[in-house]
Design an enzyme around this catalytic site. Structure first.
Site, short mmCIF file in Angstrom:
data_model
loop_
_atom_site.label_atom_id
_atom_site.label_comp_id
_atom_site.label_asym_id
_atom_site.label_seq_id
_atom_site.Cartn_x
_atom_site.Cartn_y
_atom_site.Cartn_z
CG ASN A 180 -3.71 -2.65 6.70
OD1 ASN A 180 -3.53 -2.12 5.61
ND2 ASN A 180 -4.71 -3.49 6.93
NE ARG B 50 -3.00 -6.41 6.42
CZ ARG B 50 -4.10 -7.03 6.02
NH1 ARG B 50 -4.64 -7.99 6.76
NH2 ARG B 50 -4.67 -6.69 4.87
NE ARG C 32 -6.97 -12.44 4.55
CZ ARG C 32 -7.46 -11.23 4.75
NH1 ARG C 32 -7.20 -10.26 3.88
NH2 ARG C 32 -8.20 -10.96 5.79
CE LYS D 165 -3.98 -2.15 2.27
NZ LYS D 165 -4.95 -2.06 3.40
CG HIS E 133 -5.41 -5.93 -0.62
ND1 HIS E 133 -6.66 -5.79 -0.06
CD2 HIS E 133 -5.57 -6.78 -1.69
CE1 HIS E 133 -7.54 -6.49 -0.76
NE2 HIS E 133 -6.90 -7.10 -1.76
#
Length: 314
Positions: A275, A265, A245, A165, A278
């Site tokens: 954070n 994160r 994830r 991000k 993604h």
């Protein structure tokens, strides 16, 4: 026949295919500074390379290569930032973009240690595929084989979308994060820098449109450059979506620090929505996001409903 190899300080200048092949056959680790003719090799790192060479001695080599002089480096032409390719056993094992001294130092030591284990203990070498030398070449080869109508690249492995991000990009953490992704065993099949539009961001986070934070998320994600990656896992039977994830941790950074302190994160995120990364929630969402952001990539086994980008972005 006298070799045309030319030594400039501690770096060998590779200016033809013969010298490139000679570099690939060398034993140990070779760090290649890929440069453009208009800017020359990256001078600020030479003192660092010399220091590391004195520390480790044999088994470590340095080289420079002008992108315009070698066909194998064609996809690196026109790049503004320095690119350092790490080769061992004739294979690409790491890539660092930018003159990031600490990251280069760490990568050299890590890859030297890994290569020593390969040579001394017979451990399998971890090979990577850099986007500039893999996906684009695959696309060209398939176009040649099947014709212009099949303008897709079929990804047989399980893949998912990963996004670094804007907050992580702004803080200069891209190379560190990419290195951690590769060290964890993920394969990066493509890596593109983009500035997402508000419409694209709204589509990406449409499930959160009713949440209070939605507006802030849209503003953040469209406020600067981010990195869009297609990642996979070497073994076809592994669920890369779930693995990714787990690797990035919970979306709430405080929860990530408590529950999974080694996650991306936890290490790079601050507060929502900052954070750092993604990850798609499930396989269906991963396929939908991949087909939206990379429409020329055919995702094997995808059952996501295809909606033209033009309709979504209206």
């Amino acid at each position: 026949m006298v070799s045309k190899k030319k030594e400039i300080g501690l770096q060998v200048n590779i200016n033809n295919q013969e010298l490139w092949e000679e570099m690939l056959s060398s034993k140990g680790l070779t760090v290649v500074d890929v440069y453009q003719s208009w800017c020359g090799p990256c001078k600020p790192v030479v003192s660092l390379f010399r220091k590391i060479k004195l520390e480790v001695g044999n088994g470590l080599h340095f080289a420079t290569a002008e992108a315009d002089s070698l066909d194998v480096l064609e996809k690196y032409r026109g790049k503004c930032e320095p690119t350092f390719l790490f080769y061992a056993g004739g294979e690409l094992v790491a890539v660092v973009r930018g003159a990031n001294g600490p990251l280069l130092h760490k990568t050299i030591l890590d890859q030297l240690e890994a290569e020593n284990k390969v040579l001394e203990q017979g451990i399998e070498r971890k090979v990577i595929k850099d986007a500039a030398l893999s996906i684009e070449e695959e696309s060209v080869s398939q176009d040649q084989e099947y014709g212009e109508e099949d303008d897709v690249v079929s990804l047989e492995k399980s893949c998912t979308l990963a996004i670094i991000k804007p907050d992580a990009v702004a803080h200069g953490k891209v190379d560190e994060i990419i290195l951690k992704i590769q060290e964890a065993g993920f394969e990066i099949l493509t890596n593109e820098e983009r500035i997402m539009t508000e419409s694209e961001t709204r589509y990406l986070y449409q499930k959160r449109s009713e949440e209070e934070i939605f507006k802030k998320v849209v503003q953040h994600m469209s406020n600067g450059p981010c990195r869009l990656l297609i990642i996979s896992w070497p073994e076809k039977d592994k669920d890369v979506v779930a693995a990714w994830r787990d690797f990035i941790g919970p979306s709430d950074t405080e929860a990530a620090k408590r529950e999974n302190p080694e996650s991306l994160r936890a290490q790079y995120g601050t507060i929502m929505p900052f954070n750092a990364v993604h990850g798609s929630e499930n396989r269906e969402q991963a396929n939908r996001e991949l087909e939206f952001f990379f429409p020329n990539f055919k995702i094997s086994g995808s059952d996501a409903d295809k909606v033209p980008r033009e309709e979504i972005l209206q």
